[in-house]
Write an enzyme that holds these catalytic residues in place. Structure first.
Site, PDB file in Angstrom:
ATOM      1  N   TYR A 173       0.845  -1.197   0.000  1.00  0.00           N
ATOM      2  CA  TYR A 173       0.000   0.000   0.000  1.00  0.00           C
ATOM      3  C   TYR A 173       0.883   1.251   0.000  1.00  0.00           C
ATOM      4  O   TYR A 173       2.108   1.158  -0.096  1.00  0.00           O
ATOM      5  CB  TYR A 173      -0.961  -0.051   1.198  1.00  0.00           C
ATOM      6  CG  TYR A 173      -1.973  -1.170   1.038  1.00  0.00           C
ATOM      7  CD1 TYR A 173      -2.891  -1.151   0.001  1.00  0.00           C
ATOM      8  CD2 TYR A 173      -1.972  -2.265   1.901  1.00  0.00           C
ATOM      9  CE1 TYR A 173      -3.807  -2.182  -0.178  1.00  0.00           C
ATOM     10  CE2 TYR A 173      -2.881  -3.305   1.724  1.00  0.00           C
ATOM     11  CZ  TYR A 173      -3.799  -3.257   0.685  1.00  0.00           C
ATOM     12  OH  TYR A 173      -4.691  -4.277   0.491  1.00  0.00           O
ATOM     13  N   ARG A 221       3.313  -1.354  11.024  1.00  0.00           N
ATOM     14  CA  ARG A 221       3.330  -2.631  10.312  1.00  0.00           C
ATOM     15  C   ARG A 221       4.169  -2.441   9.064  1.00  0.00           C
ATOM     16  O   ARG A 221       3.969  -1.498   8.293  1.00  0.00           O
ATOM     17  CB  ARG A 221       1.923  -3.055   9.946  1.00  0.00           C
ATOM     18  CG  ARG A 221       1.886  -4.503   9.504  1.00  0.00           C
ATOM     19  CD  ARG A 221       0.536  -5.106   9.671  1.00  0.00           C
ATOM     20  NE  ARG A 221       0.695  -6.466  10.143  1.00  0.00           N
ATOM     21  CZ  ARG A 221      -0.012  -7.506   9.696  1.00  0.00           C
ATOM     22  NH1 ARG A 221      -0.937  -7.328   8.802  1.00  0.00           N
ATOM     23  NH2 ARG A 221       0.203  -8.716  10.172  1.00  0.00           N
ATOM     24  N   CYS A 346      -6.545 -22.119   3.340  1.00  0.00           N
ATOM     25  CA  CYS A 346      -7.084 -22.276   1.986  1.00  0.00           C
ATOM     26  C   CYS A 346      -7.378 -20.920   1.354  1.00  0.00           C
ATOM     27  O   CYS A 346      -7.441 -20.803   0.132  1.00  0.00           O
ATOM     28  CB  CYS A 346      -8.335 -23.131   2.013  1.00  0.00           C
ATOM     29  SG  CYS A 346      -9.735 -22.338   2.848  1.00  0.00           S
ATOM     30  N   CYS A 350     -11.527 -15.970   3.168  1.00  0.00           N
ATOM     31  CA  CYS A 350     -10.977 -14.733   3.720  1.00  0.00           C
ATOM     32  C   CYS A 350     -10.312 -13.881   2.639  1.00  0.00           C
ATOM     33  O   CYS A 350     -10.993 -13.227   1.851  1.00  0.00           O
ATOM     34  CB  CYS A 350     -10.077 -15.033   4.911  1.00  0.00           C
ATOM     35  SG  CYS A 350      -8.720 -16.185   4.602  1.00  0.00           S
ATOM     36  N   GLU A 414     -23.341 -42.827   5.704  1.00  0.00           N
ATOM     37  CA  GLU A 414     -22.254 -42.712   4.721  1.00  0.00           C
ATOM     38  C   GLU A 414     -22.082 -44.050   4.006  1.00  0.00           C
ATOM     39  O   GLU A 414     -21.946 -45.086   4.647  1.00  0.00           O
ATOM     40  CB  GLU A 414     -20.957 -42.308   5.449  1.00  0.00           C
ATOM     41  CG  GLU A 414     -19.674 -42.447   4.641  1.00  0.00           C
ATOM     42  CD  GLU A 414     -19.660 -41.598   3.378  1.00  0.00           C
ATOM     43  OE1 GLU A 414     -19.834 -40.371   3.494  1.00  0.00           O
ATOM     44  OE2 GLU A 414     -19.481 -42.176   2.276  1.00  0.00           O
ATOM     45  N   LYS A 432      -1.140 -31.004   1.267  1.00  0.00           N
ATOM     46  CA  LYS A 432      -2.587 -30.985   1.539  1.00  0.00           C
ATOM     47  C   LYS A 432      -2.958 -31.813   2.784  1.00  0.00           C
ATOM     48  O   LYS A 432      -4.147 -31.945   3.085  1.00  0.00           O
ATOM     49  CB  LYS A 432      -3.359 -31.514   0.317  1.00  0.00           C
ATOM     50  CG  LYS A 432      -3.184 -30.714  -0.962  1.00  0.00           C
ATOM     51  CD  LYS A 432      -4.024 -29.462  -1.068  1.00  0.00           C
ATOM     52  CE  LYS A 432      -5.488 -29.595  -0.858  1.00  0.00           C
ATOM     53  NZ  LYS A 432      -6.184 -30.294  -1.946  1.00  0.00           N
TER      54      LYS A 432
HETATM   55  C1  LIG Z   1      -9.166 -11.535   5.170  1.00  0.00           C
HETATM   56  C2  LIG Z   1      -7.843 -10.896   5.435  1.00  0.00           C
HETATM   57  C3  LIG Z   1      -7.754  -9.516   5.427  1.00  0.00           C
HETATM   58  C4  LIG Z   1      -6.541  -8.891   5.713  1.00  0.00           C
HETATM   59  N1  LIG Z   1      -6.505  -7.534   5.813  1.00  0.00           N
HETATM   60  C5  LIG Z   1      -5.409  -6.932   6.298  1.00  0.00           C
HETATM   61  C6  LIG Z   1      -5.439  -5.568   6.668  1.00  0.00           C
HETATM   62  O1  LIG Z   1      -6.495  -4.924   6.654  1.00  0.00           O
HETATM   63  N2  LIG Z   1      -4.288  -4.987   7.075  1.00  0.00           N
HETATM   64  C7  LIG Z   1      -3.129  -5.701   7.194  1.00  0.00           C
HETATM   65  O2  LIG Z   1      -2.106  -5.149   7.580  1.00  0.00           O
HETATM   66  N3  LIG Z   1      -3.104  -7.027   6.910  1.00  0.00           N
HETATM   67  C8  LIG Z   1      -4.207  -7.658   6.497  1.00  0.00           C
HETATM   68  N4  LIG Z   1      -4.200  -9.008   6.297  1.00  0.00           N
HETATM   69  C9  LIG Z   1      -3.002  -9.806   6.602  1.00  0.00           C
HETATM   70  C10 LIG Z   1      -3.087 -10.374   8.022  1.00  0.00           C
HETATM   71  O3  LIG Z   1      -3.071  -9.351   8.981  1.00  0.00           O
HETATM   72  C11 LIG Z   1      -1.925 -11.318   8.317  1.00  0.00           C
HETATM   73  O4  LIG Z   1      -0.731 -10.615   8.263  1.00  0.00           O
HETATM   74  C12 LIG Z   1      -1.854 -12.491   7.348  1.00  0.00           C
HETATM   75  O5  LIG Z   1      -3.102 -13.114   7.183  1.00  0.00           O
HETATM   76  C13 LIG Z   1      -0.822 -13.527   7.799  1.00  0.00           C
HETATM   77  O6  LIG Z   1      -1.133 -14.005   9.055  1.00  0.00           O
HETATM   78  P1  LIG Z   1      -1.797 -15.469   9.273  1.00  0.00           P
HETATM   79  O7  LIG Z   1      -0.926 -16.431   8.545  1.00  0.00           O
HETATM   80  O8  LIG Z   1      -1.765 -15.653  10.765  1.00  0.00           O
HETATM   81  O9  LIG Z   1      -3.165 -15.394   8.705  1.00  0.00           O
HETATM   82  C14 LIG Z   1      -5.383  -9.661   5.974  1.00  0.00           C
HETATM   83  C15 LIG Z   1      -5.485 -11.034   5.936  1.00  0.00           C
HETATM   84  C16 LIG Z   1      -6.701 -11.666   5.690  1.00  0.00           C
HETATM   85  C17 LIG Z   1      -6.775 -13.160   5.730  1.00  0.00           C
END
Ligand SMILES: Cc1cc2nc3c(=O)[nH]c(=O)nc-3n(C[C@H](O)[C@H](O)[C@H](O)COP(=O)(O)O)c2cc1C
Length: 645
Positions: A173, A221, A346, A350, A414, A432
């Site tokens: 960003y 961040r 997956c 999200c 089943e 997987k």
């Molecule tokens: C649905 C979704 C939306 C996300 N939106 C943001 C966000 O708004 N800002 C951000 O810094 N990271 C965002 N991320 C990244 C997450 O904060 C996180 O860094 C990433 O999912 C890796 O962590 P995890 O493996 O524990 O999911 C998003 C991730 C997901 C899955």
């Protein structure tokens, strides 16, 4: 000390006391209202998420300036009119006992919404990595306005009762765009070498710090590595990190990648292990004296605790794990780790849903509550029903779990000799296994809820007539499609399911007929057994999209492994050691071939439907039985059927 003593240890950041070191990282939900304000949908979601007990809950991206909006439902913080909603948001988190941070965000050129209107801005007029369209170069005046806007949004956060703010300097960003030489070719003081390119980030931090004063915690961040060809590496950040801290960052949240990085590394797929990115957090920790948060594929609190114990980071973010099971910390604290529904990475519900399905909002493929908190029934059924669930794949099992949770008498029937449906096969290709663990977990939960799973039971209309259930949920999956090809009965022909479950050994020179997910994953499986594989796909474009993390990784592994994907190709006939195909009007013979694997897909298996209709028995057809699709559709439909009983 108790178990997970590192994870459950408190930590203080300026005037903010966190009860533990688990962080819910920011996750965009698109659950805000159409005017970017906080409404009931978002509050219901965040209320449920905050029940996790994570020490710090960071909001999703909150837009600091209209020039950085990613869409109508991109939560706003750029105007005082947002303060009342933000207040409710912060209060909701406080009510659950957590601390709240607002993530301050400007999308820069990564806003499809503004790109389409010719309104997106970036440090330079270079095309978006995700959307390929070009933004307008920011004027010095707009830069100044945006820097101030970050400060003003931080003040709004403080006024709304947030305990901290997080400046979003990651994921490609605006602030990453300034930092990266790939998106910033400015000649003024905001461009040039890394130090020059970091000026924007540093001035934003300084603006926020000045606006909120000394006591208020400010997190940053950052993507510790751009994870893109010729992008910056964590080592490159070393000289600027002390300046970042001096400018006002109290915590560094060490994420990775941009949304344009290959393979969706930012929300990494199954190929990456828990904590795969923590070493970069540690590198940052070596050069700064403020706490560092590690993030990336943490699902098991024990892994997070171990990471903290090794001193790699000071706090751990659990992103998608929160969505999959907001009770993960409660269960871990109670020693019930086996009950945790672990995220399978997956990305269907999200990140890929909110990025690639316009108008959608966040869900979770394995947790039907997430993103639907207001629809999610919590009260037991007034008149419990007896429901027969035919089939025990993701749809049937989810239907059973939800039906049992609501007090209905569910029984699963089943046909196969073990439950799990297609997941038994889907779990066999490389990386997987996690799907298999998930389905075993779900089977265990369903049984613990008292649902009987009768395997080896093929349901007939007569059985239903005799058993007289109040309702039937048809979740019988699909049946394999067998294409009418000359040579099908030759001994070298088999199907993907026979290969995946080991009934048929892998050949050496293999042709897989069908380039959908089943064909591609079976080819990936065969590759690991030493086969050379050619995949024949009728369509001109691969049905497995490379924009998804899994699709990208799958295509890459097959390519790197010497497998060939023939698009726009049709099998004409199979011979004893060859396959004859038509490609754009030309005939080609693939030879030698010692195995032909059919993977042309499935068709719905809903043969009981007509009987149920005729007899007027209440029924629902869900998952692949309604049309072969992904896990998320199966679980969603299974849950909805149970909710409608
Ligand atoms: C649905 C979704 C939306 C996300 N939106 C943001 C966000 O708004 N800002 C951000 O810094 N990271 C965002 N991320 C990244 C997450 O904060 C996180 O860094 C990433 O999912 C890796 O962590 P995890 O493996 O524990 O999911 C998003 C991730 C997901 C899955």
């Amino acid at each position: 000390m108790s178990r997970l003593e590192h994870l459950f240890a408190p930590i203080r950041i300026r005037n903010m006391e966190l009860a533990n070191r688990a962080v819910m990282p920011p996750m965009g939900t698109w659950l805000s209202e159409d005017d970017a304000s906080v409404g009931d949908r978002l509050l219901a979601y965040i209320s449920r998420q905050a029940q996790s007990g994570a020490g710090l809950i960071i909001s999703e991206v909150a837009c600091v300036h209209p020039s950085g909006s990613a869409g109508k439902r991109h939560m706003g913080a750029y105007d005082d009119r947002f303060i009342p909603g933000l207040k409710q948001f912060a209060r909701t988190i406080h009510d659950a006992g957590g601390k709240a941070a607002l993530q301050l965000h400007h999308a820069g050129r990564e806003s499809f919404f503004l790109l389409q209107q010719g309104q997106a801005v970036g440090p330079s007029a270079l095309p978006s990595l995700v959307f390929r369209q070009t933004p307008n170069e920011m004027t010095p005046e707009l830069i100044e306005e945006v820097i101030e806007a970050f400060g003003r949004a931080a003040v709004r956060a403080r006024e709304a009762g947030f305990d901290a703010v997080e400046v979003h300097g990651a994921h490609g960003y605006l602030l990453t765009q300034f930092l990266s030489a790939l998106s910033n070719i400015r000649q003024d003081r905001y461009g040039g070498d890394l130090e020059g390119r970091a000026t924007m980030l540093i001035e934003v931090l300084a603006s926020v710090r000045k606006a909120v004063g000394d006591d208020f915690p400010v997190l940053l961040r950052i993507s510790a590595e751009e994870f893109i060809k010729d992008g910056y590496m964590v080592e490159d950040l070393v000289p600027i990190l002390p300046k970042i801290v001096a400018a006002g960052a109290d915590v560094i949240h060490a994420s990775i990648g941009t949304h344009g990085s290959p393979g969706g590394i930012t929300s990494a797929p199954q190929e990456y292990e828990a904590g795969f990115n923590a070493w970069r957090a540690q590198k940052i920790k070596e050069v700064v004296d403020v706490p560092v948060i590690a993030v990336g594929r943490f699902t098991d609190p024990a892994d997070a605790d171990a990471c903290l114990a090794r001193g790699e980071a000071d706090m751990i973010s659990f992103g998608r794990q929160q969505l999959a099971d907001p009770d993960y910390l409660i269960k871990a604290r109670a020693g019930r780790t086996g009950d945790i529904r672990q995220c399978i990475a997956c990305n269907q519900g999200c990140i890929e849903r909110i990025m690639f399905e316009p108008g959608s909002s966040v869900r979770c493929a394995i947790n039907p509550e997430t993103g639907q908190e207001r629809d999610y029934p919590r009260v037991k059924a007034a008149t419990p029903q007896t429901v027969w669930i035919v089939g025990s794949g993701p749809a049937g099992l989810t239907a059973a779990a939800e039906a049992a949770r609501l007090g209905h008498r569910a029984i699963i029937l089943e046909e196969a000799d073990q439950p799990g449906g297609q997941i038994r096969y889907a779990a066999r290709p490389p990386h997987k296994e996690i799907y298999g663990r998930w389905i075993d977990w779900l089977i265990g939960q369903v049984r613990d809820m008292g649902v009987e799973i009768k395997t080896g039971t093929a349901v007939t209309g007569a059985m239903i007539d005799e058993g007289r259930p109040d309702a039937v949920i048809l979740a019988a999956g699909g049946t394999k499609i067998v294409p009418p090809l000359p040579g099908l009965d030759l001994p070298l022909v088999c199907d993907a399911w026979q290969v995946l479950d080991g009934r048929v050994q892998a050949g050496t020179d293999v042709v897989v007929v069908g380039g959908g997910l089943i064909g591609m994953e079976t080819a990936d499986f065969l590759r690991t057994k030493g086969a050379t594989v050619v995949i024949i796909e009728m369509l001109k474009r691969s049905p497995v999209a490379k924009v998804t993390s899994h699709g990208y990784m799958l295509h890459k592994r097959l390519r790197d492994g010497g497998c060939r994907l023939m698009l726009g190709a049709q099998v004409e006939r199979i011979e004893s050691d060859a396959v004859v195909v038509q490609v754009e009007g030309e005939t080609q013979t693939l030879s030698p071939v010692d195995q032909v694997v059919l993977a042309v897909g499935m068709k719905p298996r809903d043969d009981l439907k007509a009987h149920l209709e005729t007899k007027g028995i209440r029924h629902f057809v869900v998952g692949d039985a309604a049309g072969p699709r992904r896990i998320i559709e199966a679980t969603e439909e299974g849950a909805r059927a149970a909710w409608s009983l």
